[in-house]
Design a protein around this motif. Structure first.
Motif, mmCIF file in Angstrom:
data_model
loop_
_atom_site.group_PDB
_atom_site.id
_atom_site.type_symbol
_atom_site.label_atom_id
_atom_site.label_comp_id
_atom_site.label_asym_id
_atom_site.label_seq_id
_atom_site.Cartn_x
_atom_site.Cartn_y
_atom_site.Cartn_z
ATOM 1 N N MET A 1 26.534 84.414 -46.065
ATOM 2 C CA MET A 1 25.146 84.459 -45.490
ATOM 3 C C MET A 1 25.353 83.136 -44.632
ATOM 4 O O MET A 1 26.051 82.196 -44.789
ATOM 5 C CB MET A 1 24.133 84.083 -46.490
ATOM 6 N N ALA A 2 24.535 83.472 -43.328
ATOM 7 C CA ALA A 2 24.803 82.355 -42.163
ATOM 8 C C ALA A 2 23.558 81.468 -42.061
ATOM 9 O O ALA A 2 22.357 82.012 -42.388
ATOM 10 C CB ALA A 2 25.276 83.281 -40.856
ATOM 11 N N LYS A 3 23.754 80.477 -41.387
ATOM 12 C CA LYS A 3 22.630 79.606 -40.858
ATOM 13 C C LYS A 3 22.423 79.837 -39.344
ATOM 14 O O LYS A 3 23.303 79.958 -38.580
ATOM 15 C CB LYS A 3 22.989 78.139 -41.090
ATOM 16 N N ILE A 4 21.077 80.414 -39.211
ATOM 17 C CA ILE A 4 20.622 81.223 -37.748
ATOM 18 C C ILE A 4 19.444 80.443 -37.418
ATOM 19 O O ILE A 4 18.513 79.955 -38.262
ATOM 20 C CB ILE A 4 20.309 82.347 -38.334
ATOM 21 N N ALA A 5 19.241 80.222 -36.121
ATOM 22 C CA ALA A 5 18.180 80.034 -35.563
ATOM 23 C C ALA A 5 17.464 81.098 -34.391
ATOM 24 O O ALA A 5 18.394 81.887 -34.015
ATOM 25 C CB ALA A 5 18.422 78.631 -34.426
ATOM 26 N N PHE A 6 16.292 81.484 -34.630
ATOM 27 C CA PHE A 6 15.890 82.328 -33.874
ATOM 28 C C PHE A 6 14.556 81.835 -32.986
ATOM 29 O O PHE A 6 13.667 81.346 -33.524
ATOM 30 C CB PHE A 6 15.176 83.539 -35.080
ATOM 31 N N ILE A 7 14.780 82.050 -31.847
ATOM 32 C CA ILE A 7 14.049 81.609 -30.741
ATOM 33 C C ILE A 7 13.101 82.600 -30.073
ATOM 34 O O ILE A 7 13.647 83.310 -29.517
ATOM 35 C CB ILE A 7 14.613 80.733 -29.583
ATOM 36 N N GLY A 8 11.684 82.515 -30.364
ATOM 37 C CA GLY A 8 10.877 83.485 -29.861
ATOM 38 C C GLY A 8 10.149 84.667 -30.914
ATOM 39 O O GLY A 8 11.011 85.389 -31.407
ATOM 40 N N THR B 1 11.277 72.425 -31.643
ATOM 41 C CA THR B 1 11.940 72.770 -30.173
ATOM 42 C C THR B 1 13.246 73.676 -30.524
ATOM 43 O O THR B 1 13.662 73.780 -31.652
ATOM 44 C CB THR B 1 12.469 71.524 -29.504
ATOM 45 N N PRO B 2 13.340 74.229 -29.355
ATOM 46 C CA PRO B 2 14.487 75.265 -29.554
ATOM 47 C C PRO B 2 15.729 74.355 -29.916
ATOM 48 O O PRO B 2 16.848 74.793 -30.659
ATOM 49 C CB PRO B 2 14.868 75.764 -27.987
ATOM 50 N N ALA B 3 16.019 73.248 -29.250
ATOM 51 C CA ALA B 3 17.259 72.267 -29.489
ATOM 52 C C ALA B 3 17.280 72.062 -31.129
ATOM 53 O O ALA B 3 18.404 71.958 -31.782
ATOM 54 C CB ALA B 3 17.189 71.107 -28.680
ATOM 55 N N LYS B 4 15.920 71.442 -31.672
ATOM 56 C CA LYS B 4 16.168 71.344 -33.284
ATOM 57 C C LYS B 4 16.375 72.510 -34.001
ATOM 58 O O LYS B 4 17.200 72.382 -34.819
ATOM 59 C CB LYS B 4 14.799 70.776 -33.465
ATOM 60 N N ALA B 5 15.840 73.540 -33.397
ATOM 61 C CA ALA B 5 16.232 74.838 -34.384
ATOM 62 C C ALA B 5 17.428 75.250 -34.379
ATOM 63 O O ALA B 5 18.168 75.744 -35.457
ATOM 64 C CB ALA B 5 15.260 76.080 -33.872
ATOM 65 N N GLU C 1 24.969 78.670 -36.832
ATOM 66 C CA GLU C 1 26.105 79.427 -36.655
ATOM 67 C C GLU C 1 25.911 80.506 -35.565
ATOM 68 O O GLU C 1 26.900 80.854 -34.720
ATOM 69 C CB GLU C 1 26.701 79.996 -37.887
ATOM 70 N N PHE C 2 24.851 81.191 -35.594
ATOM 71 C CA PHE C 2 24.111 81.936 -34.868
ATOM 72 C C PHE C 2 22.856 81.582 -34.332
ATOM 73 O O PHE C 2 22.071 81.147 -34.923
ATOM 74 C CB PHE C 2 24.050 83.376 -35.615
ATOM 75 N N VAL C 3 22.654 81.606 -32.863
ATOM 76 C CA VAL C 3 21.413 81.332 -32.198
ATOM 77 C C VAL C 3 21.079 82.431 -31.469
ATOM 78 O O VAL C 3 21.491 83.359 -30.658
ATOM 79 C CB VAL C 3 21.330 79.903 -31.426
ATOM 80 N N PHE C 4 19.804 83.021 -31.924
ATOM 81 C CA PHE C 4 19.157 84.154 -31.289
ATOM 82 C C PHE C 4 18.042 83.767 -30.412
ATOM 83 O O PHE C 4 17.221 82.902 -30.857
ATOM 84 C CB PHE C 4 18.662 85.280 -32.329
ATOM 85 N N THR C 5 17.919 84.435 -29.160
ATOM 86 C CA THR C 5 16.871 84.167 -28.448
ATOM 87 C C THR C 5 16.280 85.716 -27.997
ATOM 88 O O THR C 5 16.813 86.595 -27.945
ATOM 89 C CB THR C 5 17.111 83.537 -26.960
#
Length: 290
Positions: free
Chosen positions: A1-8, A51-55, A60-64
Motif C-alpha cells: 500500500m502506498a502513501k498518496i496525495a490526491f488534489i481536486g 495546500t497541494p504542497a503539504k498534501a 509516493e504517488f501524487v494525483f491531480t
C-alpha cells in the motif's frame, strides 16, 4: 500500500480518491474548497492538507484532477504546488482533461526534478467514477506506467498506455470527438421518435442491441425521452473539452467539421442558460426549434 496525495475533489476526484482509500492506501487530499475535503475525510477516513504542497509531502504517488490547464499549473507549479515538495522518485499522475501541450510541459518539469509523470485523463462520467469503472487513457513511459498500473486499478475498468507524455490527452480528445457526434445523432433520433408518434421506449429497447447501440443510447435514451437533463456530464465541461480538441486539430491539420458544428450547438445551449445541463440536452435545442 502506498502513501498518496490526491488534489481536486470534484464530481470525479471525490469518489476516485475514495476508491484509493478503500483499497488500503494512505491518502491525503487537498481541495480548493476546504469543506469538501473535510467531507471526504469524514467519509473515507483519510487526511487532508491546507495546500497541494503539504498534501504531497512524502507521497509516493501524487494525483491531480482539476478543471483545466490553468488550474493544473496552479496546483503543480504554483508557489504552493505539488512540485515544490514532491520527493525524487515519486510519480505525478494527472487525471485532468487538459491539453497535450500542458502534459508535455509537466513531463519536462518533472524529469528535471527526477520525478515521474503520467497524463491519464478518464472517461466514464460521474457514475463510472463512483462505481470504480473508468477508462483511463495514459501517456508517459512504460516504467512509470508499470509503477502506477496496480494503483490505477482501484477505479479503472480499463486502462492502457498509449504512447509518450501527451498521448493520454490526445486519446481523450478522440473520445470527446466521438461522443459529440454520437450525442447529436441520438438527439436527432429521439426527436424523430417524438415527431413520428412512435413508442420511444419500445424503439430504443430494440435498437440499442443492434448496430446503432452505444453507451450514450443505453444510458441516456430514457432520460432524453422524458426531457430530463439535470445529471451527468455538463455542457460547460463538454465545451471546454471540445475547444481543446478543436485547438489541437488546428495544430495537427485534422478536419473536424461535425465536432465544430456540435460545439456550436452546445454554445446555443449555454446561451440559453443550459451550461450545467447534461450533454444529452442537445435534444432540448432541437425541440425548442420545433
Amino acid at each position: 500500500m502506498a502513501k498518496i496525495a490526491f488534489i481536486g475533489l470534484g464530481v470525479m476526484g471525490f469518489p476516485m480518491a475514495g476508491h484509493l482509500a478503500n483499497a488500503g492506501h494512505d491518502v491525503c487530499v487537498y481541495n480548493r474548497t476546504a469543506q469538501k475535503a473535510e467531507r471526504w475525510v469524514e467519509k473515507y477516513k483519510g487526511s487532508s492538507a491546507p495546500t497541494p504542497a503539504k498534501a504531497a509531502e512524502g507521497a509516493e504517488f501524487v494525483f491531480t484532477c482539476v478543471g483545466n490547464d490553468d488550474d493544473l499549473l496552479e496546483v503543480t507549479t504554483g508557489a504552493q504546488g505539488v512540485l515544490s515538495t514532491m520527493q525524487p522518485g515519486s510519480l505525478l499522475i494527472d487525471h485532468t482533461t487538459a491539453s497535450a501541450e500542458v502534459a508535455r510541459k509537466l513531463d519536462g518539469l518533472t524529469r528535471q526534478q527526477s520525478l515521474g509523470f503520467l497524463d491519464a485523463p478518464v472517461s466514464g462520467g460521474q457514475a463510472g467514477a463512483e462505481n470504480g469503472a473508468l477508462s483511463v487513457m495514459v501517456g508517459g513511459t512504460a516504467a512509470d506506467y508499470a509503477r502506477a498500473e496496480s494503483v490505477l486499478q482501484a477505479y479503472a475498468r480499463s486502462q492502457k498506455l498509449l504512447g509518450p507524455a501527451g498521448s493520454g490527452q490526445l486519446a481523450k480528445m478522440v473520445n470527446q470527438i466521438a461522443i459529440a457526434g454520437l450525442v447529436q445523432g441520438l438527439a436527432e433520433a429521439v426527436h424523430f421518435v417524438h415527431q413520428s408518434g412512435l413508442d420511444g421506449e419500445a424503439v430504443f429497447d430494440v435498437i440499442q442491441h443492434g448496430a446503432a447501440g452505444s453507451w450514450q443510447m443505453i444510458n441516456r435514451h430514457k432520460t432524453m425521452l422524458k426531457g430530463e437533463y439535470d445529471f451527468g456530464f455538463a455542457v460547460d465541461w463538454m465545451r471546454k473539452d471540445l475547444q481543446i480538441a478543436l485547438s489541437e486539430a488546428r495544430r495537427n491539420g485534422a478536419r473536424l467539421p461535425v465536432t465544430a458544428l456540435v460545439d456550436q450547438f452546445y454554445a446555443d445551449i449555454q446561451a440559453n442558460g443550459g451550461g450545467r445541463l447534461d450533454t444529452s440536452s442537445l435534444l432540448k435545442r432541437l425541440e425548442k426549434e420545433g
